[in-house]
Enzyme design. Structure first.
Site, PDB file in Angstrom:
ATOM      1  N   HIS A 221       0.882  -1.184   0.000  1.00 22.23           N
ATOM      2  CA  HIS A 221       0.000   0.000   0.000  1.00 22.23           C
ATOM      3  C   HIS A 221       0.913   1.225   0.000  1.00 22.23           C
ATOM      4  CE1 HIS A 221      -3.521   2.353   0.566  1.00 22.23           C
ATOM      5  NE2 HIS A 221      -3.901   2.005   1.777  1.00 22.23           N
ATOM      6  N   HIS A 260      -1.773  -1.929 -10.126  1.00 23.49           N
ATOM      7  CA  HIS A 260      -2.812  -1.352  -9.284  1.00 23.49           C
ATOM      8  C   HIS A 260      -4.006  -2.284  -9.185  1.00 23.49           C
ATOM      9  CE1 HIS A 260      -5.620   1.500  -7.549  1.00 23.49           C
ATOM     10  NE2 HIS A 260      -4.533   2.080  -7.105  1.00 23.49           N
ATOM     11  N   ASP A 311       3.035   5.903  -6.751  1.00 20.93           N
ATOM     12  CA  ASP A 311       4.222   5.859  -5.896  1.00 20.93           C
ATOM     13  C   ASP A 311       5.553   5.907  -6.635  1.00 20.93           C
ATOM     14  OD1 ASP A 311       2.885   5.726  -3.422  1.00 20.93           O
ATOM     15  OD2 ASP A 311       2.403   3.626  -3.793  1.00 20.93           O
TER      16      ASP A 311
HETATM   17  N1  COA Z   1       5.574  -6.398 -10.070  1.00 17.61           N
HETATM   18  C1  COA Z   1       5.563  -7.593 -10.659  1.00 17.61           C
HETATM   19  N2  COA Z   1       4.435  -8.267 -10.941  1.00 17.61           N
HETATM   20  C2  COA Z   1       3.279  -7.686 -10.589  1.00 17.61           C
HETATM   21  C3  COA Z   1       3.215  -6.440  -9.972  1.00 17.61           C
HETATM   22  C4  COA Z   1       4.427  -5.792  -9.717  1.00 17.61           C
HETATM   23  N3  COA Z   1       4.437  -4.596  -9.133  1.00 17.61           N
HETATM   24  N4  COA Z   1       1.928  -6.111  -9.758  1.00 17.61           N
HETATM   25  C5  COA Z   1       1.192  -7.126 -10.213  1.00 17.61           C
HETATM   26  N5  COA Z   1       2.012  -8.074 -10.710  1.00 17.61           N
HETATM   27  C6  COA Z   1       1.612  -9.343 -11.278  1.00 17.61           C
HETATM   28  C7  COA Z   1       1.073 -10.234 -10.182  1.00 17.61           C
HETATM   29  O1  COA Z   1       2.099 -10.984  -9.570  1.00 17.61           O
HETATM   30  C8  COA Z   1       0.091 -11.080 -10.934  1.00 17.61           C
HETATM   31  O2  COA Z   1       0.797 -12.071 -11.623  1.00 17.61           O
HETATM   32  P1  COA Z   1       0.253 -13.571 -11.659  1.00 17.61           P
HETATM   33  O3  COA Z   1      -1.082 -13.489 -12.320  1.00 17.61           O
HETATM   34  O4  COA Z   1       1.296 -14.293 -12.426  1.00 17.61           O
HETATM   35  O5  COA Z   1       0.163 -14.005 -10.224  1.00 17.61           O
HETATM   36  C9  COA Z   1      -0.472 -10.121 -11.977  1.00 17.61           C
HETATM   37  O6  COA Z   1       0.514  -9.115 -12.158  1.00 17.61           O
HETATM   38  C10 COA Z   1      -1.813  -9.503 -11.590  1.00 17.61           C
HETATM   39  O7  COA Z   1      -1.672  -8.580 -10.522  1.00 17.61           O
HETATM   40  P2  COA Z   1      -2.418  -8.744  -9.155  1.00 17.61           P
HETATM   41  O8  COA Z   1      -1.453  -9.229  -8.138  1.00 17.61           O
HETATM   42  O9  COA Z   1      -3.681  -9.515  -9.375  1.00 17.61           O
HETATM   43  O10 COA Z   1      -2.853  -7.355  -8.710  1.00 17.61           O
HETATM   44  P3  COA Z   1      -3.535  -7.096  -7.315  1.00 17.61           P
HETATM   45  O11 COA Z   1      -4.766  -6.348  -7.610  1.00 17.61           O
HETATM   46  O12 COA Z   1      -3.663  -8.298  -6.472  1.00 17.61           O
HETATM   47  O13 COA Z   1      -2.472  -6.207  -6.546  1.00 17.61           O
HETATM   48  C11 COA Z   1      -1.043  -4.405  -6.154  1.00 17.61           C
HETATM   49  C12 COA Z   1      -2.354  -4.853  -6.796  1.00 17.61           C
HETATM   50  C13 COA Z   1      -0.974  -2.893  -6.249  1.00 17.61           C
HETATM   51  C14 COA Z   1      -1.032  -4.801  -4.676  1.00 17.61           C
HETATM   52  C15 COA Z   1       0.116  -5.061  -6.917  1.00 17.61           C
HETATM   53  O14 COA Z   1       0.143  -4.592  -8.239  1.00 17.61           O
HETATM   54  C16 COA Z   1       1.435  -4.810  -6.230  1.00 17.61           C
HETATM   55  O15 COA Z   1       1.790  -5.553  -5.309  1.00 17.61           O
HETATM   56  N6  COA Z   1       2.190  -3.749  -6.661  1.00 17.61           N
HETATM   57  C17 COA Z   1       3.423  -3.420  -6.012  1.00 17.61           C
HETATM   58  C18 COA Z   1       3.147  -2.647  -4.742  1.00 17.61           C
HETATM   59  C19 COA Z   1       2.674  -1.249  -5.015  1.00 17.61           C
HETATM   60  O16 COA Z   1       3.233  -0.538  -5.834  1.00 17.61           O
HETATM   61  N7  COA Z   1       1.653  -0.829  -4.258  1.00 17.61           N
HETATM   62  C20 COA Z   1       1.121   0.503  -4.338  1.00 17.61           C
HETATM   63  C21 COA Z   1      -0.260   0.466  -4.883  1.00 17.61           C
HETATM   64  S1  COA Z   1      -0.852   2.109  -5.209  1.00 17.61           S
END
Ligand code: COA
Length: 374
Positions: A221, A260, A311
């Site tokens: 987050h 996201h 971010d």
């Molecule tokens: N780096 C690498 N892979 C990523 C990624 C990232 N930042 N964000 C998503 N993915 C991948 C996931 O691992 C998933 O892969 P899979 O299908 O092989 O398992 C796929 O993309 C789909 O994403 P998902 O995890 O379903 O998105 P989510 O809705 O569960 O999570 C976040 C959203 C924001 C938590 C996620 O994108 C993340 O962890 N980002 C990094 C942290 C971040 O920047 N947070 C700030 C948010 S404003």
């Protein structure tokens, strides 16, 4: 028997309540606060103007804004008991823990006696948060007890002034306004939902905000801006960034600052903060970190169709303003407090305790056996 509907993991896509505060991914450029596009707000408004919009429901007139800025300026001082607590927190503490403790301690000293005080208490926290984090930071790191009642007109300028012990340049004040506007509100994100769940029990504002701070702390987050900084500062060139990133993706590592939960193609906040990062790079005459960030953005889109969220470019922008990395997420708190508080007010105005159900995955009903028979 009541039929229970089971949502996807992480409650993704489920409507969990109503709000008149913001839309994410459904209108305008992708983010609106009380019907206004965040791009218009970030381009034209001070943070205090937007905080007023979020907390009071309408954009202020010039006179209302001046009054509001004046009010916030009078609320920056910290009581002695809170300063004593901050002085006891070690330099090694995580600044988000300091924010959490600072908020909670202020709740002990100046608690919300009734919900009639909610706006007054939210404004108090808005004015006090920069003082709390800077007082602790400067005391624990530099051994000085700073004056938290500066004459700066804005929250961003007040924060930079206390941090660096000098009045900030105009460019930096503008970036802070924009950054704080971008972080102010974002519908039912994890920390806001935490605040609303807490509010739904009719708890006090300080408890709701303390819980929200704890939720924002996590790297999935709010903590992502710090994690993004730790990533990009490891690279000494754009080529190295590309090589390393490809390796990380191959190892299925998460790259912080990308992706996201709601936006699918881009985060509208990215373009704005990226623009400021570029301006800051040219102002300091060193665009290496900016170029590394741009390369990361290109690689992530090319390889995974993953885009920068709010971010990622905040990391380089804050770094160019000489803000220590560990203070990145507390800045998010200083801003998001407005959204949290407005959601708490909204929850209280039409409340029913938030209490969802769970799909049971444990054992069937079984025979109990006394301890000496097991
Ligand atoms: N780096 C690498 N892979 C990523 C990624 C990232 N930042 N964000 C998503 N993915 C991948 C996931 O691992 C998933 O892969 P899979 O299908 O092989 O398992 C796929 O993309 C789909 O994403 P998902 O995890 O379903 O998105 P989510 O809705 O569960 O999570 C976040 C959203 C924001 C938590 C996620 O994108 C993340 O962890 N980002 C990094 C942290 C971040 O920047 N947070 C700030 C948010 S404003």
């Amino acid at each position: 028997m009541i039929e229970k509907k089971i949502g996807g993991a992480g409650l993704r896509g489920q409507v969990a309540g109503k709000t008149a505060l913001s839309t994410v991914g459904i209108s305008g450029s992708g983010l609106t606060y009380r019907g206004y596009d965040v791009k218009d707000l970030a381009a034209n408004c001070s943070f205090e103007e937007v905080a007023y919009l979020i907390l009071y429901g309408a954009l202020p007139t010039a006179a209302q804004l001046a009054d509001y800025q004046g009010l916030l300026k009078t609320q920056r001082g910290l009581p002695a008991a809170l300063r004593e607590v901050l002085e006891r927190i070690p330099a090694t503490a995580h600044p988000m823990d300091v924010m959490r403790t600072g908020c909670s301690m202020l709740g002990n000293l100046e608690g919300e006696a009734s919900f009639d005080q909610q706006l007054q208490k939210a404004n108090r926290l808005l004015a006090a948060f920069p003082s709390i984090i800077c007082y602790w930071y400067r005391f624990s790191h530099d051994g000085v007890r700073i004056e938290t009642e500066t004459d700066d007109n804005s929250i961003g300028a007040h924060f930079l002034h206390m941090l660096h012990d000098e009045s900030p340049k105009d460019l930096h004040v503008q970036v802070m306004h924009s950054s704080l506007v971008l972080y102010a509100e974002h519908e039912f994100n994890a920390s806001t939902f935490t605040a609303r769940v807490c509010a739904s029990t009719l708890s006090d504002l300080f408890s709701c905000i303390t819980g929200a701070i704890g939720t924002l702390r996590g790297p999935l987050h709010g903590g992502a801006n710090e994690a993004a900084m730790e990533l990009i500062e490891r690279f000494s060139s754009s080529d190295e960034a590309e090589r390393e990133l490809l390796g990380m993706l191959k190892r299925k590592e998460k790259i912080m600052g990308f992706g996201h939960a709601v936006y699918t193609e881009s985060d509208p906040r990215n373009e704005i903060i990226k623009g400021w990062s570029e301006k800051l790079a040219s102002d300091v005459g060193d665009d290496l970190l900016y170029q590394i960030s741009v390369r990361c953005e290109a690689v992530m889109w090319r390889e995974k169709k993953l885009f920068c969220n709010a971010d990622f470019f905040h990391a380089s922008a804050y770094h160019y303003m000489k803000i220590p990395t560990k203070l990145f997420t507390p800045i998010f708190v200083m801003s998001r407090l407005t959204g949290w508080a407005a959601h708490i007010f909204e929850q209280r105005a039409d409340n029913r305790i938030i209490r969802p159900s769970a799909e049971y995955t444990g054992p069937e009903l079984r025979q109990f056996t006394a301890i000496n028979e097991r």
